[in-house]
Design a protein around this motif. Structure first.
Motif, PDB file in Angstrom:
ATOM      1  N   UNK A 126       0.690  -1.189   0.247  1.00  0.00           N
ATOM      2  CA  UNK A 126      -0.026   0.342   0.139  1.00  0.00           C
ATOM      3  C   UNK A 126       0.762   1.342  -0.107  1.00  0.00           C
ATOM      4  N   UNK A 127       2.127   1.049   0.317  1.00  0.00           N
ATOM      5  CA  UNK A 127       2.869   2.405   0.435  1.00  0.00           C
ATOM      6  C   UNK A 127       3.386   2.768  -0.950  1.00  0.00           C
ATOM      7  N   UNK A 128       3.742   1.917  -1.755  1.00  0.00           N
ATOM      8  CA  UNK A 128       4.231   2.064  -3.437  1.00  0.00           C
ATOM      9  C   UNK A 128       3.246   1.676  -4.325  1.00  0.00           C
ATOM     10  N   UNK A 129       2.168   0.965  -4.023  1.00  0.00           N
ATOM     11  CA  UNK A 129       1.162   0.268  -5.019  1.00  0.00           C
ATOM     12  C   UNK A 129       1.993  -0.733  -5.865  1.00  0.00           C
ATOM     13  N   UNK A 130       3.166  -1.205  -5.381  1.00  0.00           N
ATOM     14  CA  UNK A 130       3.840  -2.394  -6.038  1.00  0.00           C
ATOM     15  C   UNK A 130       3.240  -3.792  -5.670  1.00  0.00           C
ATOM     16  N   UNK A 131       2.938  -4.443  -6.768  1.00  0.00           N
ATOM     17  CA  UNK A 131       2.564  -5.805  -6.785  1.00  0.00           C
ATOM     18  C   UNK A 131       3.729  -6.641  -6.236  1.00  0.00           C
ATOM     19  N   UNK A 132       3.520  -7.217  -4.957  1.00  0.00           N
ATOM     20  CA  UNK A 132       4.792  -8.195  -4.457  1.00  0.00           C
ATOM     21  C   UNK A 132       4.785  -9.415  -5.038  1.00  0.00           C
ATOM     22  N   UNK A 133       3.616  -9.910  -5.278  1.00  0.00           N
ATOM     23  CA  UNK A 133       3.822 -11.381  -6.089  1.00  0.00           C
ATOM     24  C   UNK A 133       2.465 -11.851  -6.090  1.00  0.00           C
ATOM     25  N   UNK A 134       2.426 -13.367  -6.318  1.00  0.00           N
ATOM     26  CA  UNK A 134       1.140 -14.127  -6.584  1.00  0.00           C
ATOM     27  C   UNK A 134       1.430 -15.420  -5.531  1.00  0.00           C
ATOM     28  N   UNK A 135       0.456 -15.885  -5.021  1.00  0.00           N
ATOM     29  CA  UNK A 135       0.704 -17.169  -4.386  1.00  0.00           C
ATOM     30  C   UNK A 135      -0.813 -17.805  -4.035  1.00  0.00           C
ATOM     31  N   UNK A 136      -0.527 -19.194  -4.080  1.00  0.00           N
ATOM     32  CA  UNK A 136      -1.719 -20.040  -3.571  1.00  0.00           C
ATOM     33  C   UNK A 136      -2.049 -20.061  -2.179  1.00  0.00           C
ATOM     34  N   UNK A 137      -3.276 -19.995  -1.224  1.00  0.00           N
ATOM     35  CA  UNK A 137      -3.231 -19.753  -0.209  1.00  0.00           C
ATOM     36  C   UNK A 137      -3.444 -21.304   0.297  1.00  0.00           C
ATOM     37  N   UNK A 138      -3.834 -22.224  -0.648  1.00  0.00           N
ATOM     38  CA  UNK A 138      -4.044 -23.554   0.247  1.00  0.00           C
ATOM     39  C   UNK A 138      -3.349 -24.512  -0.457  1.00  0.00           C
ATOM     40  N   UNK A 139      -2.074 -24.048  -0.827  1.00  0.00           N
ATOM     41  CA  UNK A 139      -1.132 -25.058  -1.353  1.00  0.00           C
ATOM     42  C   UNK A 139      -0.363 -25.864  -0.464  1.00  0.00           C
TER      43      UNK A 139
END
Length: 412
Positions: A126-139
């Motif tokens: 939220x400070x930079x608007x940068x997308x940190x990454x993508x992940x599966x919650x249930x993996x």
């Protein structure tokens, strides 16, 4: 005179003893039935109960485990003007137009944007608007633990899914019936164990002792009783709430016993207006929700074609679900996507029996340990492992008795 009094007292003692023996003889079949029920239920289904409680113990720290193993997702920058939920959603939509954003969440300093299956997320700083990454919650490992504990391997989005366990039986998946049975058996074991343990007021100290120097049988028998007594409140709570997640009638039965009223099955149902206009927008929906119940926004579900409303989850002053990852909050506010004046608040603040408030604000969240922080949850871990200790000590005493019976028959 003295001899007469002595004989009278002796007669009274004899009568009293006879009365106690008659009462015991009447109670003995019932007590024996309870003992056998407790013993054979433990022996036959003990392993399944141990698997269920052990996986639940591991899941107590599921949120902490996910954050530790996905540290890159949670990198965030301090800013005087951080972006909001709607901006984070728009950033993800622009960068990944094929990703269907269905919910947004404030989680450990970042904004998570998730999919309709509640299985994958993008994390935005939220400070930079940068997308940190993508992940599966249930993996991975925790996904498997959750599938075993929560779904009996019937959750298709989590690791370890077994299709045949999802076969409907009496309107429930087969795995769901297994969870209901295990939950009710935990309740049965807690009640029968407490009844069979009860030594009486005068012999209470005998029921709380552990004879460490009287041999294996005495030691394991006493350990089984003491561990079981300490664990009874938690075993009862886990059994009732665990079965109620799959079969709400169990919760209603508990509430009826404790002086509450049946839970309204439609309280989380919201019907938006039939003549839609323009969408009020995520920011206005959040603002309206906070007007109805101030607090911290934890999670917001976005409107769909079939459900044209926002579901805003808020952490109030007392937040028993606050330790939950992504989907925390204890107050739920529905806001019509086309009419900001059409709102429904589900927070349990309305007048109702104390038993209902206790169940929803303490009893149910205690199942997961969410109402306390990670340090206090160590108590849950210790008590969550008690079924394993009970299985070991119970099996030890049963094998000892079985061996004693075989030796007696051999001598005879």
């Amino acid at each position: 005179m003295s001899d007469t009094l002595t004989r009278t007292e002796a007669a009274r003692v004899s009568v009293a003893r006879g009365s106690r023996l008659r009462r015991w003889s009447r109670r003995r079949p019932v007590r024996r039935a309870l003992v056998l029920t407790h013993r054979w239920t433990s022996l036959v289904l003990g392993l399944f109960l141990v698997i269920e409680t052990t996986t639940g113990t591991i899941l107590l720290y599921r949120a902490e485990y996910f954050r530790a193993t996905h540290a890159q997702l949670y990198q965030h920058t301090d800013s005087a003007t951080p972006i909001g939920l709607s901006q984070a959603r728009d950033i993800v939509r622009q960068a990944h137009p094929d990703f269907a954003a269905a919910w947004v969440s404030n989680d450990a300093g970042v904004i998570a944007v998730g999919d309709p299956a509640f299985s994958h997320v993008y994390a935005v700083d939220p400070g930079t608007g940068h997308i940190n990454g993508y992940a599966g919650i249930d993996d991975g490992f925790m996904g498997l633990m959750a599938n075993i504990h929560d779904c009996a391997l019937t959750c298709p989005t989590e690791t370890g899914y077994v299709a045949w366990l999802a076969t409907p039986v009496f309107g429930q998946p087969l795995g769901g019936i297994v969870l209901i049975v295990l939950g009710l058996l935990m309740v049965l074991l807690a009640i029968t164990g407490l009844i069979t343990w009860w030594p009486g007021i005068r012999r209470m100290s005998h029921g709380l002792r552990v004879r460490l120097r009287r041999g294996r049988f005495a030691r394991d028998y006493d350990l089984h009783n003491v561990i079981g007594l300490v664990a009874v409140p938690f075993v009862l709570m886990w059994g009732v709430t665990g079965a109620a997640f799959e079969l709400p009638a169990v919760a209603n039965a508990w509430l009826a016993i404790t002086g509450g009223t049946s839970v309204d099955p439609d309280r989380f149902t919201f019907t938006p207006n039939q003549s839609p206009t323009g969408d009020v927008g995520l920011d206005q929906a959040v603002s309206v929700a906070l007007q109805h119940h101030p607090g911290d926004i934890r999670y917001v579900s976005l409107p769909t074609d079939d459900a044209a409303y926002y579901g805003v989850s808020i952490s109030g002053s007392y937040a028993p679900y606050n330790a939950r990852a992504f989907f925390g909050g204890d107050v739920f506010v529905y806001v019509d996507a086309h009419d900001a004046g059409h709102v429904s608040v589900v927070d349990g603040s309305e007048a109702r029996p104390l038993a209902n408030t206790f169940y929803e604000k303490v009893f149910e969240p205690a199942h997961f340990g969410w109402l306390v922080n990670g340090w206090w949850r160590i108590i849950w871990v210790v008590l969550g492992l008690t079924p394993l200790a009970l299985m070991i000590t119970g099996l030890s005493t049963w094998l000892y008795r079985a061996g004693t019976r075989r030796r007696r028959r051999a001598r005879a």
